[in-house]
Design an enzyme around this catalytic site. Structure first.
Site, PDB file in Angstrom:
ATOM      1  N   GLU B  53       1.002  -1.134  -0.067  1.00 52.26           N
ATOM      2  CA  GLU B  53       0.000   0.088  -0.048  1.00 52.26           C
ATOM      3  C   GLU B  53       0.790   1.087  -0.033  1.00 52.26           C
ATOM      4  O   GLU B  53       1.743   1.500   0.845  1.00 52.26           O
ATOM      5  CB  GLU B  53      -0.848   0.153   1.471  1.00 52.26           C
ATOM      6  CG  GLU B  53      -2.158   0.727   1.190  1.00 52.26           C
ATOM      7  CD  GLU B  53      -2.923   0.526   2.396  1.00 52.26           C
ATOM      8  OE1 GLU B  53      -3.056   1.677   2.955  1.00 52.26           O
ATOM      9  OE2 GLU B  53      -3.402  -0.556   2.940  1.00 52.26           O
ATOM     10  N   ASP B  64      -5.810  10.704   9.039  1.00 58.08           N
ATOM     11  CA  ASP B  64      -4.587  10.094   9.512  1.00 58.08           C
ATOM     12  C   ASP B  64      -4.019  10.612  10.644  1.00 58.08           C
ATOM     13  O   ASP B  64      -4.419  11.984  10.839  1.00 58.08           O
ATOM     14  CB  ASP B  64      -3.629  10.063   8.373  1.00 58.08           C
ATOM     15  CG  ASP B  64      -3.744   9.359   7.482  1.00 58.08           C
ATOM     16  OD1 ASP B  64      -3.675   8.039   7.532  1.00 58.08           O
ATOM     17  OD2 ASP B  64      -4.087   9.562   6.145  1.00 58.08           O
TER      18      ASP B  64
END
Lengths: 412, 281
Positions: B53, B64
């Site tokens: 990823e 995030d």
């Protein structure tokens, strides 16, 4: 003869006031561009909004709070010397600066706090730029005995020290956001991160008509009291609707609150005034509708300011409350459908209007509202004395005196 | 339902066949140094990664935590762009034609590039799947359509807050695998409750035949092992990124990958062996 009955409910037959659609879109704009973790919380919030917006007891309590705690209705004020200065249409202020805590922001926080309580949430969080929304959130949290955390960009904390202290006096915890541009957009990111983490017990009091659905509609609905009152007051005072509305636009909540009840009145022109900072030709401004393009930020598709790689740009405005790279999706839709017009006013023009309004009317506008004053003067000068320009005086300027003094090299 | 299969489907099929648990490390493209990214990707594969990823750096990574925020900011400061991300994937593909690569990012850079152009370039570079964090299934009609034209899977997140009704609606739209977010919060948050995972993943499996990967908050081999007991694959993100943050040289970065990812791999293999033993018994 214009039909001027006060409209409180939204007619579903009307394509404009009926927006957003069921999926939270205003035409191509809006929507719900957030991490999956927040989707259910947004669905719950939407369900609560739909339920309580038609709930007589909830609305009665809201009206009572607006009357006795906020001080509504706010007056409509004819600015005679500013009108004379402009030499055209009458300039009329909707005095949101006289509300408790000094700005229109309290209309929304009173409403959302009641919603939070109805949903059983004990903790509220908020983002703030100029600090007005943070103060308004801390104020309602204090009154309802809720824990309150306010996220504020580190740079904004510096330029809005008085509001930071006010929030602390009200018992809120102010968290300095050091990431990114260290202004409003970063505070919003951080508030979203808090909400994702504490979604079970926390209500996010978003301060503007931006963000994922249902916030743009929810915040608009709580601010629409401004436009409903202004519409009625203008008819009472002048026997007609105003020819033009003027309001500053950062995220766009005060403008949306004023505009919304007039959307179907095709003869009423609407001007949203963005922060042109040091000029729209450069990069130091915050005028996403005038100079931006369509993208996705903070949960909705809207106009925004980014670079060619799609990275969100750092913006500039003398006014912290307008210093934001996005804008509410309903404004994006009003722009593209040509129902409203969006214009830019520079830092210098806003400061000039700040002084002019203070000296000529004895009303010190917030630097945000000073942008609207600058455009209203320009607009009125092109119109005739029988016409009315109605401006949303969205906040008072006490919070900005240090900024103004600094800019002019004065130490206080 | 998606009508194509690509490296992601083939890889998960192979994992299932061998009773092996998938390991999906995340790194931010261009972090800690854009020049190291391709070698880091190869080192991840050499030490046991099954899928990769790769994060597209973005200025406003709303979902995030601080580790990935900082990694994105550092990558952007060093001039990372979407073009360079595609170039890194293409360079990786020159030496590795099998390992699936998933790009993880946010909507605005994708839209700015243009959905069609983005998809063509991604597919051309050798990307297999997209995880657009702020594009839930509800908003994904257009992205899914265009990605599918280029045989790219759009991967969706399922969160602990996601209702069964939502999983039901999402399942037919999902491609590649389901990414279960193991906790409420942003990437890199602390606590992981492995015990609560089994029922949540069971609920997904009742509604979808796709493999289930679990991520957010997994940092130790023991946690990875516990998660792998119920999931098909484990995603390791912030913990790896924060270790890479310490690397001063490319050699140091490769050593970190070897040791850390190697350790997670060994833990997953213990779990895989147990699964295989159970299957034999």
């Amino acid at each position: 003869m214009v039909e001027v009955a006060e409209k409180r409910t939204v007619s579903s037959a009307d394509p404009r006031q009926a927006l957003p659609d069921a999926s939270g879109h205003f035409g191509a704009f809006g929507g719900r561009f957030v991490s999956e973790t927040l989707m259910v919380a947004l669905e719950e919030l939407e369900a609560a909004w739909r339920k309580y917006r038609d709930d007589a007891d909830f609305q009665a309590e809201l009206d009572s709070d607006l009357a006795h705690f906020v001080g509504r209705p706010s007056p409509l004020y004819l600015a005679e010397r500013l009108t004379a200065h402009a030499g055209g249409a009458k300039i009329v202020f909707k005095r949101e600066d006289l509300n408790h805590t000094g700005a229109h922001k309290i209309n929304n926080t009173v409403g959302q706090a009641l919603l939070a309580r109805a949903m059983g949430k004990k903790r509220v969080i908020a983002e703030t730029g100029a600090g007005q929304h943070g103060v308004a959130s801390a104020t309602v949290a204090a009154r309802l005995g809720m824990q309150c955390v306010v996220y504020m960009g580190a740079d904004d904390i510096k330029r809005q020290a008085i509001n930071v202290f006010r929030m602390k006096l009200l018992g809120a915890e102010v968290i300095s956001v050091e990431s990114g541009a260290r202004t409003l957009k970063d505070a919003l990111n951080e508030a979203m991160r808090d909400w994702v983490t504490n979604v079970d017990d926390t209500f996010y009091i978003l301060g503007t008509v931006a963000g994922p659905h249902p916030y743009p509609a929810l915040v608009r609905d709580f601010n629409a009291v401004v436009g409903r009152e202004a519409r009625r007051q203008c008819v009472e005072e002048y026997g007609k609707l105003p020819e033009a509305l003027v309001a500053c636009v950062g995220g766009g909540s005060n403008a949306m609150g004023l505009f919304y009840p007039f959307i179907d009145d095709e003869d009423v022109a609407m001007y949203g005034v963005e922060a042109a900072g040091r000029g729209l030709s450069g990069l130091e401004h915050a005028a996403s509708l005038c100079a931006g393009r369509v993208g996705v930020l903070h949960g909705s598709r809207t106009y925004l300011l980014d670079d060619d790689a799609g990275q969100i740009r750092h913006t500039h405005s003398v006014s912290a409350g307008l210093d934001y790279p996005g804008v509410g999706p309903e404004h994006a839709w009003l722009k593209d459908s040509l129902r409203a017009r969006y214009v830019g006013v520079t830092d210098d023009e806003a400061l000039e209007a700040f002084h002019l309004c203070t000296r000529k009317e004895g009303i010190m506008p917030a630097l945000e509202s000073a942008h609207a004053v600058a455009w209203a003067i320009k607009q009125a000068s092109r119109m005739t004395p029988d016409q009315v320009v109605l401006l949303n005086m969205s906040g008072r300027g006490d919070k900005d005196i240090h900024t103004v003094a600094d800019l002019e090299g004065i130490s206080i | 339902m998606t009508r194509f299969s690509n490296r992601i489907d083939r890889r998960f099929a192979a994992l299932a066949e061998h009773g092996r648990k998938g390991l999906i490390p995340y790194v931010t493209a261009g972090h800690p140094d854009p020049a190291w990214t391709v070698e880091i990707m190869h080192a991840l594969v050499a030490n046991g990664a099954d899928l990769l990823e790769l994060g597209i750096p973005f200025s406003d990574v709303m979902a995030d935590g601080p580790v990935i925020q900082n990694a994105c900011a550092a990558a952007l400061e060093q001039g990372m762009t979407l073009e360079k991300v595609f170039a890194q994937v293409a360079e990786f593909r020159a030496r590795d034609s099998d390992t699936p690569v998933i790009l993880m990012g946010y909507m605005n850079p994708v839209e700015r590039c243009g959905l069609e152009t983005f998809s063509r370039r991604a597919a051309g570079a050798g990307v297999d799947g997209l995880l657009i964090v702020d594009c839930p299934a509800d908003e994904a009609v257009e992205t899914r359509r265009v990605f599918a034209e280029h045989e790219l899977h759009q991967i969706f997140l399922v969160a602990p807050t996601t209702t069964e009704a939502r999983v039901e609606r999402m399942a037919p739209l999902a491609g590649g695998f389901i990414y279960y977010v193991s906790l409420k919060g942003v990437t890199g948050s602390a606590a992981l409750d492995a015990g609560a995972l089994a029922p949540a993943i069971g609920s997904i499996r009742d509604r979808s035949d796709l493999p289930v990967a679990v991520g957010f908050g997994i940092s130790t081999p023991a946690q990875a092992e516990a998660v792998a007991a119920v999931a098909d694959a484990v995603v390791i993100g912030s913990a790896l990124v924060s270790q890479l943050d310490q690397a001063e040289t490319e050699t140091a970065a490769i050593e970190i990958v070897t040791e850390y990812i190697g350790g997670i791999r060994a833990a997953l293999d213990r779990c895989g062996d147990a699964v295989a033993a159970e299957a034999r018994a």
